[in-house]
Each structure stands twice: as C-alpha cells, then as structure tokens.
Design a protein around this motif. Structure first.
Motif, PDB file in Angstrom:
ATOM      1  N   LEU A  49     -52.236 -73.381   9.907  1.00 13.40           N
ATOM      2  CA  LEU A  49     -51.004 -73.484   9.141  1.00 13.40           C
ATOM      3  C   LEU A  49     -50.410 -72.125   8.785  1.00 13.40           C
ATOM      4  CD1 LEU A  49     -52.013 -76.311   6.627  1.00 13.40           C
ATOM      5  CD2 LEU A  49     -50.704 -76.548   8.743  1.00 13.40           C
ATOM      6  N   LEU A  50     -51.279 -71.109   8.674  1.00 14.07           N
ATOM      7  CA  LEU A  50     -50.834 -69.808   8.190  1.00 14.07           C
ATOM      8  C   LEU A  50     -50.945 -68.689   9.215  1.00 14.07           C
ATOM      9  CD1 LEU A  50     -52.450 -69.990   4.643  1.00 14.07           C
ATOM     10  CD2 LEU A  50     -50.031 -70.206   5.181  1.00 14.07           C
ATOM     11  N   GLY A  51     -51.427 -69.006  10.411  1.00 13.68           N
ATOM     12  CA  GLY A  51     -51.522 -67.994  11.459  1.00 13.68           C
ATOM     13  C   GLY A  51     -50.150 -67.603  11.975  1.00 13.68           C
ATOM     14  N   ARG A  57     -46.585 -70.155   7.454  1.00 18.22           N
ATOM     15  CA  ARG A  57     -46.298 -68.713   7.491  1.00 18.22           C
ATOM     16  C   ARG A  57     -44.810 -68.481   7.763  1.00 18.22           C
ATOM     17  NH1 ARG A  57     -48.296 -63.514   8.389  1.00 18.22           N
ATOM     18  NH2 ARG A  57     -50.459 -64.186   8.203  1.00 18.22           N
ATOM     19  N   MET A  58     -44.257 -69.243   8.688  1.00 17.42           N
ATOM     20  CA  MET A  58     -42.843 -69.067   9.025  1.00 17.42           C
ATOM     21  C   MET A  58     -41.950 -69.396   7.830  1.00 17.42           C
ATOM     22  SD  MET A  58     -42.778 -70.537  12.935  1.00 17.42           S
ATOM     23  CE  MET A  58     -41.029 -70.156  13.159  1.00 17.42           C
ATOM     24  N   MET A  59     -42.317 -70.427   7.063  1.00 16.89           N
ATOM     25  CA  MET A  59     -41.547 -70.747   5.864  1.00 16.89           C
ATOM     26  C   MET A  59     -41.585 -69.587   4.882  1.00 16.89           C
ATOM     27  SD  MET A  59     -42.312 -74.716   4.889  1.00 16.89           S
ATOM     28  CE  MET A  59     -42.269 -76.020   6.116  1.00 16.89           C
ATOM     29  N   ALA A  60     -42.788 -69.024   4.679  1.00 16.89           N
ATOM     30  CA  ALA A  60     -42.941 -67.914   3.732  1.00 16.89           C
ATOM     31  C   ALA A  60     -42.161 -66.693   4.198  1.00 16.89           C
ATOM     32  CB  ALA A  60     -44.420 -67.580   3.557  1.00 16.89           C
ATOM     33  N   ILE A  69     -46.251 -82.017   1.405  1.00 22.19           N
ATOM     34  CA  ILE A  69     -47.464 -82.413   0.698  1.00 22.19           C
ATOM     35  C   ILE A  69     -48.643 -81.726   1.380  1.00 22.19           C
ATOM     36  CG2 ILE A  69     -49.004 -84.323   0.115  1.00 22.19           C
ATOM     37  CD1 ILE A  69     -46.565 -86.106  -0.099  1.00 22.19           C
ATOM     38  N   LEU A  70     -49.417 -80.993   0.597  1.00 26.14           N
ATOM     39  CA  LEU A  70     -50.601 -80.310   1.101  1.00 26.14           C
ATOM     40  C   LEU A  70     -51.813 -81.193   0.818  1.00 26.14           C
ATOM     41  CD1 LEU A  70     -49.792 -76.736  -0.269  1.00 26.14           C
ATOM     42  CD2 LEU A  70     -49.233 -77.686   1.985  1.00 26.14           C
ATOM     43  N   TRP A  71     -52.439 -81.669   1.875  1.00 26.11           N
ATOM     44  CA  TRP A  71     -53.569 -82.600   1.741  1.00 26.11           C
ATOM     45  C   TRP A  71     -54.838 -81.915   2.228  1.00 26.11           C
ATOM     46  CZ3 TRP A  71     -54.532 -86.967   5.807  1.00 26.11           C
ATOM     47  CH2 TRP A  71     -55.713 -87.667   5.483  1.00 26.11           C
ATOM     48  N   GLY A  72     -55.811 -81.811   1.341  1.00 24.24           N
ATOM     49  CA  GLY A  72     -57.059 -81.169   1.736  1.00 24.24           C
ATOM     50  C   GLY A  72     -58.115 -81.307   0.662  1.00 24.24           C
ATOM     51  N   PRO A  73     -59.358 -80.973   0.982  1.00 26.23           N
ATOM     52  CA  PRO A  73     -60.457 -81.095   0.023  1.00 26.23           C
ATOM     53  C   PRO A  73     -60.338 -80.086  -1.107  1.00 26.23           C
ATOM     54  CG  PRO A  73     -61.184 -79.983   2.023  1.00 26.23           C
ATOM     55  CD  PRO A  73     -59.799 -80.470   2.296  1.00 26.23           C
ATOM     56  N   PRO A  74     -61.078 -80.294  -2.198  1.00 28.70           N
ATOM     57  CA  PRO A  74     -61.033 -79.346  -3.322  1.00 28.70           C
ATOM     58  C   PRO A  74     -61.434 -77.940  -2.873  1.00 28.70           C
ATOM     59  CG  PRO A  74     -62.151 -81.367  -3.975  1.00 28.70           C
ATOM     60  CD  PRO A  74     -61.953 -81.439  -2.483  1.00 28.70           C
ATOM     61  N   GLY A  75     -60.744 -76.940  -3.431  1.00 30.15           N
ATOM     62  CA  GLY A  75     -61.093 -75.559  -3.136  1.00 30.15           C
ATOM     63  C   GLY A  75     -60.686 -75.066  -1.773  1.00 30.15           C
ATOM     64  N   SER A  76     -59.785 -75.774  -1.097  1.00 31.02           N
ATOM     65  CA  SER A  76     -59.367 -75.358   0.244  1.00 31.02           C
ATOM     66  C   SER A  76     -58.114 -74.487   0.220  1.00 31.02           C
ATOM     67  CB  SER A  76     -59.125 -76.589   1.134  1.00 31.02           C
ATOM     68  OG  SER A  76     -58.176 -77.462   0.557  1.00 31.02           O
ATOM     69  N   GLY A  77     -57.499 -74.312  -0.965  1.00 29.20           N
ATOM     70  CA  GLY A  77     -56.376 -73.385  -1.071  1.00 29.20           C
ATOM     71  C   GLY A  77     -55.018 -74.011  -1.292  1.00 29.20           C
ATOM     72  N   LYS A  78     -54.964 -75.280  -1.703  1.00 30.38           N
ATOM     73  CA  LYS A  78     -53.671 -75.963  -1.853  1.00 30.38           C
ATOM     74  C   LYS A  78     -52.790 -75.288  -2.905  1.00 30.38           C
ATOM     75  CE  LYS A  78     -55.690 -79.896  -2.727  1.00 30.38           C
ATOM     76  NZ  LYS A  78     -57.084 -79.465  -2.517  1.00 30.38           N
ATOM     77  N   THR A  79     -53.358 -75.067  -4.091  1.00 36.25           N
ATOM     78  CA  THR A  79     -52.570 -74.456  -5.172  1.00 36.25           C
ATOM     79  C   THR A  79     -52.189 -73.025  -4.826  1.00 36.25           C
ATOM     80  OG1 THR A  79     -53.709 -75.840  -6.803  1.00 36.25           O
ATOM     81  CG2 THR A  79     -52.563 -73.885  -7.628  1.00 36.25           C
ATOM     82  N   THR A  80     -53.109 -72.297  -4.225  1.00 38.36           N
ATOM     83  CA  THR A  80     -52.822 -70.915  -3.826  1.00 38.36           C
ATOM     84  C   THR A  80     -51.656 -70.861  -2.853  1.00 38.36           C
ATOM     85  OG1 THR A  80     -55.074 -70.127  -4.168  1.00 38.36           O
ATOM     86  CG2 THR A  80     -53.746 -68.944  -2.551  1.00 38.36           C
ATOM     87  N   ILE A  81     -51.687 -71.708  -1.837  1.00 39.84           N
ATOM     88  CA  ILE A  81     -50.619 -71.717  -0.839  1.00 39.84           C
ATOM     89  C   ILE A  81     -49.292 -72.110  -1.479  1.00 39.84           C
ATOM     90  CG2 ILE A  81     -49.784 -72.906   1.233  1.00 39.84           C
ATOM     91  CD1 ILE A  81     -52.710 -72.999   2.175  1.00 39.84           C
ATOM     92  N   ALA A  82     -49.329 -73.077  -2.394  1.00 39.38           N
ATOM     93  CA  ALA A  82     -48.100 -73.489  -3.078  1.00 39.38           C
ATOM     94  C   ALA A  82     -47.501 -72.324  -3.855  1.00 39.38           C
ATOM     95  CB  ALA A  82     -48.397 -74.660  -4.013  1.00 39.38           C
ATOM     96  N   ASN A  83     -48.341 -71.580  -4.566  1.00 43.43           N
ATOM     97  CA  ASN A  83     -47.851 -70.427  -5.332  1.00 43.43           C
ATOM     98  C   ASN A  83     -47.236 -69.366  -4.423  1.00 43.43           C
ATOM     99  OD1 ASN A  83     -48.510 -71.364  -7.888  1.00 43.43           O
ATOM    100  ND2 ASN A  83     -50.586 -70.565  -7.794  1.00 43.43           N
ATOM    101  N   ILE A  84     -47.909 -69.110  -3.293  1.00 49.71           N
ATOM    102  CA  ILE A  84     -47.410 -68.098  -2.357  1.00 49.71           C
ATOM    103  C   ILE A  84     -46.069 -68.522  -1.767  1.00 49.71           C
ATOM    104  CG2 ILE A  84     -47.840 -67.020  -0.115  1.00 49.71           C
ATOM    105  CD1 ILE A  84     -50.830 -67.011  -0.852  1.00 49.71           C
ATOM    106  N   LEU A  85     -45.955 -69.798  -1.386  1.00 53.91           N
ATOM    107  CA  LEU A  85     -44.697 -70.289  -0.822  1.00 53.91           C
ATOM    108  C   LEU A  85     -43.578 -70.216  -1.857  1.00 53.91           C
ATOM    109  CD1 LEU A  85     -45.923 -73.404   1.212  1.00 53.91           C
ATOM    110  CD2 LEU A  85     -45.184 -71.200   2.108  1.00 53.91           C
ATOM    111  N   ALA A  86     -43.883 -70.593  -3.101  1.00 51.97           N
ATOM    112  CA  ALA A  86     -42.873 -70.554  -4.146  1.00 51.97           C
ATOM    113  C   ALA A  86     -42.410 -69.122  -4.406  1.00 51.97           C
ATOM    114  CB  ALA A  86     -43.425 -71.172  -5.427  1.00 51.97           C
ATOM    115  N   SER A  87     -43.343 -68.171  -4.307  1.00 51.24           N
ATOM    116  CA  SER A  87     -43.004 -66.770  -4.528  1.00 51.24           C
ATOM    117  C   SER A  87     -42.144 -66.194  -3.407  1.00 51.24           C
ATOM    118  CB  SER A  87     -44.284 -65.934  -4.652  1.00 51.24           C
ATOM    119  OG  SER A  87     -45.045 -66.349  -5.761  1.00 51.24           O
ATOM    120  N   SER A  88     -42.117 -66.878  -2.267  1.00 44.74           N
ATOM    121  CA  SER A  88     -41.375 -66.356  -1.113  1.00 44.74           C
ATOM    122  C   SER A  88     -39.890 -66.675  -1.170  1.00 44.74           C
ATOM    123  CB  SER A  88     -41.971 -66.926   0.185  1.00 44.74           C
ATOM    124  OG  SER A  88     -41.674 -68.312   0.318  1.00 44.74           O
TER     125      SER A  88
END
Length: 450
Positions: A49-51, A57-60, A69-88
């Motif tokens: 998704l981020l390579g 990555r292209m969105m950012a 919607i980011l779907w994944g197991p706990p601790g896989s980086g969903k909130t982190t990715i959301a914050n990074i995208l929002a900051s972009s």
C-alpha cells in the motif's frame, strides 16, 4: 493548515498533531507513541500500500485523499497511516473513536467539518477508529456527509467491513487491507526504538535473541503492544539487562517457544492436525490450547479446521464441514477469550468424528486427469442446444432427464468424456455416512462399485 478553534475539543489539526508527536520524547508519552512514524517513508511494513507507486503513497504525495477504510489486525499501523495521510492535505482533521462516540458526537463533528470547509483549502478529513463499532444509525448519519462531500472519511477496523459496515457507506469508500507485520518488520521496529528513543538509548538497552522472540510472541505481532512491553520490561529491569523473565513480568504471563514466524509454529499446527486425524481429541485440544495461549490468530486456527473437515473427514461425517464453517463465523464474532470455548467444542468434534480421505483422493485424481488432458470434448448429449443449428449438429440428442425416470436415475447414461466412462474418482470408504453412500452408488453403478 485549516484550523477551526470551535472544534478544538474534538481534535487537533494535522500540524498540531505532528508537532505534538515530534515533541513526544520530551513528555510522558508512551514509547509506542514516541516511535510513531511521521512520514510514509518511516512506516515499517505495508509495502503493498505504501511502496513506490502504490495507492496510499500516491495519495500522500499528491495530497489528494479519497474516502477509505483501513482493515487490518491490531498494531498493523492503521492509525499511523491515517495520521500521515491527514497530514498530507491542507484540510481540517477530526478524529472520533467509535468505542466512545455517540450519534451526538458524530453530528457535532460533521457540523464542525461543514463550518471548517468554508475557509479550508481542502474538505475536512474525519478519522473514525474502530468504525465497525458504529451502529447502523450512526453509519447512516455518516453516509450523508460522505455522500455530499462534506468530509473525507478514513475509517479503521479490525473486523471485515463487508459484515460490519453498511453497504451504501462501503460503496463510497475504498477498502485497503493491511497485513500483519512480519518478523523482519518487528525486528526493524525494535532496532529503531533502541537506536532512536532517548530514554532507551540512555539505558544502553541490548536485546538478546531470546528476549526479542519473547517480545514478539507475547505481543502477538501487535507492534504497539510489543513496544509497550519493551518499555515496561526496561523499567522493570531497573538498569540491568533485560531478560526473558522481565519481559514475561511486563506481560504478566509466560512466553511460549511458539513463534508464528518460526519453526515451532509449523511444528505445533502439524501436531494439531495430526492429532485430529488420529482421532485423539485430548491431544488435539492440547495443541489447540498451545496455539491459543501463544496468541495465534483465531482465523488461522479456524481456517485450518475447515480444511481438515473436508480433507480428513469428508463424507464420513458431512456435518463436520458445517460445524467447522460455523466455528469460523462464531470465533470471529466473539473473539478471544470466549472463542476458546467454541474451539474446544469444534476441535473435540472433529477429532472424534469418523475419518475418510476419499473425497480428497477423488478430487486429486480428477485434477490430475484435467491437467493431463485439458481438451477432452464434452459429449454431445450433455451439451445444451439453444439454437436450431446446435440441434441439427446433435447437441443434447440422447440426453435423458433423470427425474423423469424410475428412481430419479437414467440407467445406462454416461456423463464422462469418451474413453473416461469407466473412471472412478470417488471411492467411498466404509466409514460413517460414506458406508451408506457406497451402498447407494453400488446400486446405481454396479459395474464401477463392486
């Protein structure tokens, strides 16, 4: 960045979030927060998704977001990715947790986004953590805001959105699936924390291979939980070397040798399957318990049980597959710890059921022939004849409708390609339900089933 003071109680703007996060090493923020990535390049894992050239990555890079919607197991980086995208993007950013937010909170956030949009460069972004916990009425309230372009939605969930998110909302958002972090990814995060975090660097932390393995096993592959465990273990060690014992004390339980990325993982699942195949419910329950206690993904266990039900039980007990499939739905619905009870129920049934691999052998032999001779023509009498030309060519000629004949069986009809008429792929055993199936096939096809 767009900032609306009236919405301050709800969230910080992206620029504020970044500055707060960047200064986290000088506050009481936990290690997992201090190590939270700030840019796409800092994120470990999720390369699909981020390579380079990948969608998130292209969105950012372009600063242009779509509802997702980011779907994944706990601790896989969903909130982190959301914050990074929002900051972009140059947009107001709002954040809610579906665990604690009600319809009133959601409506307030939507109204704040509507007001903020009047002076913002881009439309507001709303991040909703654990979106699967929103009720239908809450999701309906959210739908209108997304549909009318009031906000861009970024939802995060650990549950399959197909089941938990209403279809109209799901159709307006792209679903991105995040994978569990690999052992290599987790190793990278540990090395980065030891190298970059001021507090750990001052303690001159060193981790042995056993300690690393314990941290990964006890965290269940959850990066946030792993870093939290490392931080507490370092505190418990009080300047001394971190040991497996201090890691176990941090998590409050023993570390198993079971390693989801290593050999013991495969050894235990092998023992589990072989115990069920060997009809030993006691051993099967023990190995299942070992996996549960070690934090194995419940979907992995349930998936192997579904496969086992067809591979090793088959038609000897057709209910086995139904029960295994029901187990998959049930454990995903309730999660741990209650899923343990359901596993015990179904594992003991599968292990105690009569066994047969006749269906496995049958489909295997049929697949072999299909690969070796992939171009065998369908006999004319088995072909449909929807046109006059097809009828003139003999399509469907000689076909007899089984339900119109005695016993609902057209004796003498053949259904295999020419030269294959005598083939027997499915040879039922005398086990359980298959014994009755064999007797029935022997009556219908005496030349095949002696």
């Amino acid at each position: 960045m767009g900032k609306n003071k009236s919405t301050k109680p709800l969230q910080d703007t992206p620029s504020e979030q970044v500055s707060i996060a960047a200064d986290a090493s000088h506050t009481f923020a936990p290690l997992a927060e201090r190590m939270r990535p700030r840019t796409v390049d800092d994120v470990v894992g999720q390369r699909a998704l981020l390579g380079t050239g990948k969608p998130l990555r292209m969105m950012a890079e372009r600063g242009k977001l779509h509802s997702m919607i980011l779907w994944g197991p706990p601790g896989s980086g969903k909130t982190t990715i959301a914050n990074i995208l929002a900051s972009s993007v140059q947009a107001p950013f709002f954040s809610l947790s579906a665990i604690s937010a009600g319809v009133k909170d959601l409506r307030e956030a939507i109204e704040a986004a509507r007001i903020a949009n009047a002076t913002a460069r881009d439309r507001s972004v709303l991040f909703i953590d654990e979106i699967h916990r929103f009720s239908k009425s809450q999701q309906d309230a959210l739908l209108g805001a997304v549909e009318h372009g009031i906000l861009t939605l970024i939802g995060a969930t650990t549950e399959n959105p197909s089941f938990e998110v209403i279809s109209p909302l799901l159709s307006r958002a792209r679903v991105f699936v995040l994978e569990s972090l690999s052992r290599e990814d987790l190793e990278t995060l540990l090395d980065r924390a030891i190298r970059d975090d001021i507090e750990l660097r001052e303690q001159k932390i060193e981790l042995s291979e056993d300690v690393r393995r314990a941290l990964m096993a006890l965290s269940g592959g959850d990066a946030r939980k792993m870093l939290s465990g490392l931080e507490l273990a370092a505190q418990l060690a009080e300047g001394r070397k971190i040991t497996v014992e201090s890691v176990e004390a941090a998590y409050g339980r023993k570390a198993s040798r079971y390693d989801k990325a290593g050999e013991e993982h495969y050894n235990i699942i092998s023992a589990f399957i072989k115990s069920m195949r060997g009809s030993d419910p006691n051993a099967a329950l023990y190995w299942c318990a070992r996996m549960i206690e070690s934090g194995e993904d419940l979907e992995f266990i349930a998936r192997r049980m579904i496969i086992f039900a067809s591979e090793d039980i088959g038609n000897a007990d057709p209910n086995a597959l139904l029960l295994a499939t029901a187990c998959w739905d049930a454990v995903r619905a309730v999660g741990y710890p209650e899923a343990t009870i359901i596993f015990g129920h179904v594992v003991s049934y599968l292990a105690s059921a009569q066994k047969s691999n006749a269906t496995l052998k049958g489909i295997g032999a049929a697949m072999d022939d299909a690969r070796e001779h992939p171009d065998q023509p369908v006999p004319l009498h088995l072909r449909n004849a929807p046109t006059k030309l097809m009828k003139e060519l003999g399509y469907k000629e000689g076909y007899r409708y089984a339900h119109s004949e005695e016993g609902h069986f057209a004796r003498g009809m053949t259904y295999l390609p020419e030269g294959y008429e005598d083939k027997v792929y499915y040879d039922p055993t005398e086990q359980g339900r298959e014994k009755a199936i064999r007797e029935h096939l022997r009556f219908l096809w005496p030349e095949k089933y002696k």
